[in-house]
Scaffold this active site. Structure first.
Site, PDB file in Angstrom:
ATOM      1  N   SER A   1       3.926  -4.269   1.937  1.00  0.00           N
ATOM      2  CA  SER A   1       4.194  -5.643   2.330  1.00  0.00           C
ATOM      3  C   SER A   1       5.604  -6.052   1.916  1.00  0.00           C
ATOM      4  CB  SER A   1       3.177  -6.571   1.668  1.00  0.00           C
ATOM      5  OG  SER A   1       3.404  -7.884   2.085  1.00  0.00           O
TER       6      SER A   1
ATOM      7  N   LYS B   1      -4.573  -4.955   1.643  1.00  0.00           N
ATOM      8  CA  LYS B   1      -3.434  -5.435   2.437  1.00  0.00           C
ATOM      9  C   LYS B   1      -3.926  -6.400   3.534  1.00  0.00           C
ATOM     10  CE  LYS B   1       0.734  -5.589   4.302  1.00  0.00           C
ATOM     11  NZ  LYS B   1       0.604  -5.930   5.677  1.00  0.00           N
TER      12      LYS B   1
ATOM     13  N   HIS C   1      -4.691  -9.641   1.930  1.00  0.00           N
ATOM     14  CA  HIS C   1      -3.394 -10.273   1.659  1.00  0.00           C
ATOM     15  C   HIS C   1      -2.909 -11.033   2.902  1.00  0.00           C
ATOM     16  CE1 HIS C   1       0.935 -10.099   2.427  1.00  0.00           C
ATOM     17  NE2 HIS C   1       1.104 -10.387   1.162  1.00  0.00           N
ATOM     18  N   ASN C   2      -2.981 -10.386   4.045  1.00  0.00           N
ATOM     19  CA  ASN C   2      -2.509 -11.037   5.269  1.00  0.00           C
ATOM     20  C   ASN C   2      -3.374 -12.241   5.625  1.00  0.00           C
ATOM     21  OD1 ASN C   2      -0.845  -8.814   5.245  1.00  0.00           O
ATOM     22  ND2 ASN C   2      -0.957  -8.479   7.442  1.00  0.00           N
TER      23      ASN C   2
ATOM     24  N   GLU D   1      -2.410 -15.004   3.490  1.00  0.00           N
ATOM     25  CA  GLU D   1      -1.118 -15.528   3.999  1.00  0.00           C
ATOM     26  C   GLU D   1      -1.376 -16.555   5.120  1.00  0.00           C
ATOM     27  OE1 GLU D   1       1.731 -12.344   4.779  1.00  0.00           O
ATOM     28  OE2 GLU D   1       2.224 -13.351   6.660  1.00  0.00           O
TER      29      GLU D   1
END
Ligand code: 2AM
Length: 483
Positions: free
Chosen positions: A130, A185, A188-189, A192
């Site tokens: 990232s 990941k 995480h997105n 976000e």
């Protein structure tokens, strides 16, 4: 014989180039290969000139130039290309060698690839990367998972090239087995998406309900960035408020139709599959979907629209309430995201490093923020914490913010300003802390129309009852249909 390379990389697009330049700058020799081999020469004679790179023109050449155990990393288009390359690389490798996929792969693929590569006597790592192109060059957040035996061999390179936070702590640690790296990941997105939407709701209220200027909003975000909300996304929002084009704030000339690439959607689908109430991220994805129906909204506004009421009262006090709503919603979002990771760990048999994950997100990536330190502290205190809302720091913060949060959601609802994440986060909070929900009625309904049975408050859990509610239809309970 000339020095062998520490690691090999396949895929010299911008991410790949930047990542190997980062590795080389930390003292590693890197062998590089690309399907279109002209790119290898262009790179080795261009950005990579006079540096420790070995240009390879075939996969065999790449593999032959590597120190053992060989580490072959690929940064290529996610999907079939990764599988095809794995099959091309495997015949050249020996037991104990490592294949690393640093692309944007979906975690079920990484679960499958770990099993496949391990079945060939090799090791596999699927790593989230990232931070975009700039992060790849200067220090990304790296989230590696896969075959645990690979970690000691790649740890130095990965931690050396990753972003660092206070005291040089790397934003990279081993995440867990199988697809855990790409799963984290993906979450995480999703987080976000949530962080961006809650900030956008705060902006919407300040602009439309409070009638604030962009200079005033800039100052508010600047102030918020000095406290609990100190984060990269708060910081860039502050700067966006101040950015002008021909004397006008550019943001107002940008079409309000959001795009998406799908990782938020994957996170939401996974939450539904695992039965986790990931409401804030889900609403963030839906908010983007609704925004993209621009033409239809323009028409609907003509039919359904009514002027938004303006705020009356103590403006500064209400701005503080918006900050409370933002912070409390953010806590709920991360709490939900961590519950999702916890459920996935149970489902897929991963031993996830929860505090370490907060540290990996602490620098290098879009959701980097001071707040993540508190999540690390919470899991250091209690590695088996079931929900962040139950950690004393977060419990106190949410309680402090609660009144302001309710005030913002209440007033926004009355004024007609959409606050899907602020309000769904509040509903989750209220649902989570409610001892008795109305699901007793749901169970009665299910038993009434489908004989799905129910448990009773005056009997032990696990005993199921059926009532013949109408006196018709018999006493047979359904055993085949359970939703
Ligand atoms: P190319 O330069 O030969 O197109 C991003 O698209 C990167 O992925 C590029 O380096 C691209 O190589 C590589 N890539 C895409 N599909 C590939 C495939 N099937 N095999 C190998 N590399 C591929």
């Amino acid at each position: 014989m000339s020095k062998k390379a520490d690691i090999g990389l396949i895929g010299l697009a911008v991410m790949g180039e930047n990542l190997v330049l980062n590795m080389e700058s930390k003292g590693y020799t890197v062998a590089v290969f690309n399907r279109t081999t002209e790119k290898v020469d262009k790179f080795v004679n261009g950005r990579g000139a006079n540096k420790n790179f070995i240009g390879a023109h075939s996969i065999k050449e790449l593999v032959d130039s590597l120190e053992k155990p060989r580490k072959v990393m690929m940064l290529v288009k996610a999907g079939a290309a990764v599988d095809a390359l794995i099959d091309q690389v495997i015949p050249h490798l020996e037991e104990g060698d490592i294949i690393i996929d640093g692309g944007n792969s979906h975690y079920p693929d990484s679960i499958r690839r770990t099993e496949y590569v391990e079945s060939k006597g090799l090791l596999f790592v699927g790593s989230g990367v990232s931070g975009g192109e700039e992060g790849a060059l200067t220090g990304p957040s790296l989230m590696p998972g896969g075959s645990p035996a690979a970690w000691p061999h790649i740890k130095d390179i990965f931690q050396n090239i990753s972003a660092k936070v206070e005291n040089g702590v790397p934003c990279c640690d081993w995440v867990g087995e199988g697809g855990a790296g790409h799963f984290v990941k993906m979450v995480h997105n999703g987080i976000e998406y949530g962080d961006m939407q809650i900030i956008s709701e705060a902006y919407h209220i300040m602009k439309e309900y409070l009638g604030m200027t962009h200079k005033e909003m800039h100052d508010v975000f600047d102030e918020w960035n000095k406290g609990d909300l100190d984060s990269y996304l708060t910081e860039i929002t502050r700067d966006i408020m101040a950015y002008e084009e021909d004397g006008e704030p550019l943001v107002e000339n940008i079409l309000d139709a959001a795009g998406q690439k799908g990782t938020g959607k994957w996170t939401g689908i996974t939450a539904l599959d695992l039965g986790v109430p990931l409401t804030l991220i889900g609403e963030s994805v839906f908010a983007r979907c609704l925004s993209s129906q621009k033409a239809e909204r323009v028409e609907a506004a003509k039919v359904l629209g009514s002027p938004i009421k303006k705020f009356e009262g103590d403006k500064q006090a209400f701005i503080n309430n918006i900050k409370d709503a933002l912070f409390a919603s953010k806590i709920v979002s991360y709490a939900q995201g961590y519950v999702l990771m916890n459920e996935a760990a149970k489902e897929f048999g991963w031993d996830l490093n929860y505090g370490g994950i907060a540290l990996m997100w602490r620098g290098g990536c879009i959701i980097r923020s001071v707040f993540l330190n508190k999540i690390k502290d919470a899991f250091d205190k209690n590695p088996a914490l079931p929900n962040l809302l139950l950690d004393s720091y977060f419990t106190d913060k949410v309680k402090d913010a609660e009144q302001g949060w309710r005030n913002v959601v209440g007033q926004a609802v009355i004024a007609g300003i959409p606050v899907p994440t602020f309000s769904s986060a509040l509903s989750y909070y209220d649902g989570y802390r409610t001892e008795k929900l109305p699901a007793n009625l749901l169970q009665a309904q299910r038993d009434y129309f489908g004989a799905h049975t129910y448990e009773r408050v005056d009997k032990p859990r696990g005993e199921f009852f059926h009532t013949n509610w109408t006196g018709r239809g018999g006493d047979t309970a359904s055993t085949t249909y359970d939703v």
